[in-house]
Design a protein around this motif. Sequence first.
Motif, PDB file in Angstrom:
ATOM      1  N   ALA A  11      -5.278  -0.405  -2.081  1.00 39.82           N
ATOM      2  CA  ALA A  11      -4.778  -0.056  -0.760  1.00 39.82           C
ATOM      3  C   ALA A  11      -5.041  -1.192   0.212  1.00 39.82           C
ATOM      4  O   ALA A  11      -5.747  -1.043   1.201  1.00 39.82           O
ATOM      5  N   THR A  46       0.712   4.969   5.967  1.00 37.07           N
ATOM      6  CA  THR A  46       0.599   3.511   6.076  1.00 37.07           C
ATOM      7  C   THR A  46       1.578   3.032   7.139  1.00 37.07           C
ATOM      8  O   THR A  46       2.728   3.483   7.178  1.00 37.07           O
ATOM      9  N   SER A  70       0.785  -1.243   0.000  1.00 35.75           N
ATOM     10  CA  SER A  70       0.000   0.000   0.000  1.00 35.75           C
ATOM     11  C   SER A  70       0.812   1.286   0.000  1.00 35.75           C
ATOM     12  O   SER A  70       0.284   2.337   0.354  1.00 35.75           O
TER      13      SER A  70
END
Length: 395
Positions: A31, A117, A12
């Motif tokens: 994602a 992330t 991601s």
Amino acid sequence: MSYRIGLVGKPSVGKSTLFNAATMNDVPEGAYPFTTIDPSVGEAYVRVDCAAPEFDHSCTPNTGYCEAGKRFVPTKLVDVAGLVPGAHEGRGLGNQFLSDLNETDVLVHVVDFSGETDIEGEATEDHDPREDIDFLEAELDMWYLDILEKGIERYRSGYQGEDRDIEVDLAEQMSAFGIGEDAMKQVILSQGLALDPDEWTESDREELAREIRLRTKPMVVAANKMDKPAAQANYEAITSDPDYDHLTFVPVSAHAEKALKSADEQGVVDYRPGDSNFDIVGDPSDEQAAGLERIRGFVTEYEGTGVQRALETALFDVLDAIAVFPGAEKPQDDGTFLQDCFVLPDGSTAEEFAYFLHTDIGEGFLHATDVRSGRQVGADTELDHRDVVEITTTN
């Protein structure tokens, strides 16, 4: 040969987006972890200033293309799947990830510099990109250390003979990394170590494994999502941190590159990969026009989207490769000129280039000619970046 650039990164972070942007291939994006489940190989391009204008000619590429004096030379781009903490222990795609990684010559580590992330690739806020950089290096170091330890065990067992030198057993054990006996001996001595592993501490072995990794698996960090303010702040902090002086960083927006290439294909913009600007030539919607102007602000400030620069930095700066044109001073009777441009290791000689072109050409090698100067050069002459070389051979 064709160099293989490995794209690596946790889930991601935009790795598949960068791969697609560089190759315009249709690899799934998303994602969520393991969007890419197999290594994908595509053809990307690196730019080399074309030599043809120096001879008042235009080139006729067999592969790639030439535009505005820039030769776009093909290279292999590998999207390596499965990087998660513990990969060297088999977690995630584990050994498959490491095996695929070892088929590459240089790495581009795609890192989400926006901090959106976490270490597992899940959505979060304010994540420190240093953790991503550190964990990849740690995974690779542990991988190298595991193999190094096996080489030490091999040496101690003496099954190949009692008089074997340690660098011989280690080089054979780590041959997949492309390190020979002389280079292994050099790196051991460079660490201030004796050629006797019984004198090495655990820390010595760890540092040795890391140094071998740094020399045989060089890396560029693609600081992705740099069109976001948080990423820009992180970039400034990390690139000024002396702990990361051993790495090369390139600011990147894979999303911007993909958007510009798509718009170019649709006839909305005129964009050449790697350029720091573009022209709007179509009739975009108000929303699309606003998006393009945001992208323009980024590519102007950072002199491009960074995707081309990341690949070129990996090959020509970090790996120290060179591009060489085989050719003659004038076009052939059929009008062809400088049809090829090849990327070779730094230090390649004229004779090695001849063998690269074809074994028969190498075996019949007589001499080479530097086409720019007209000077004849010998077999052991090292070539330079963008040399134009004509080979004379009995075959």
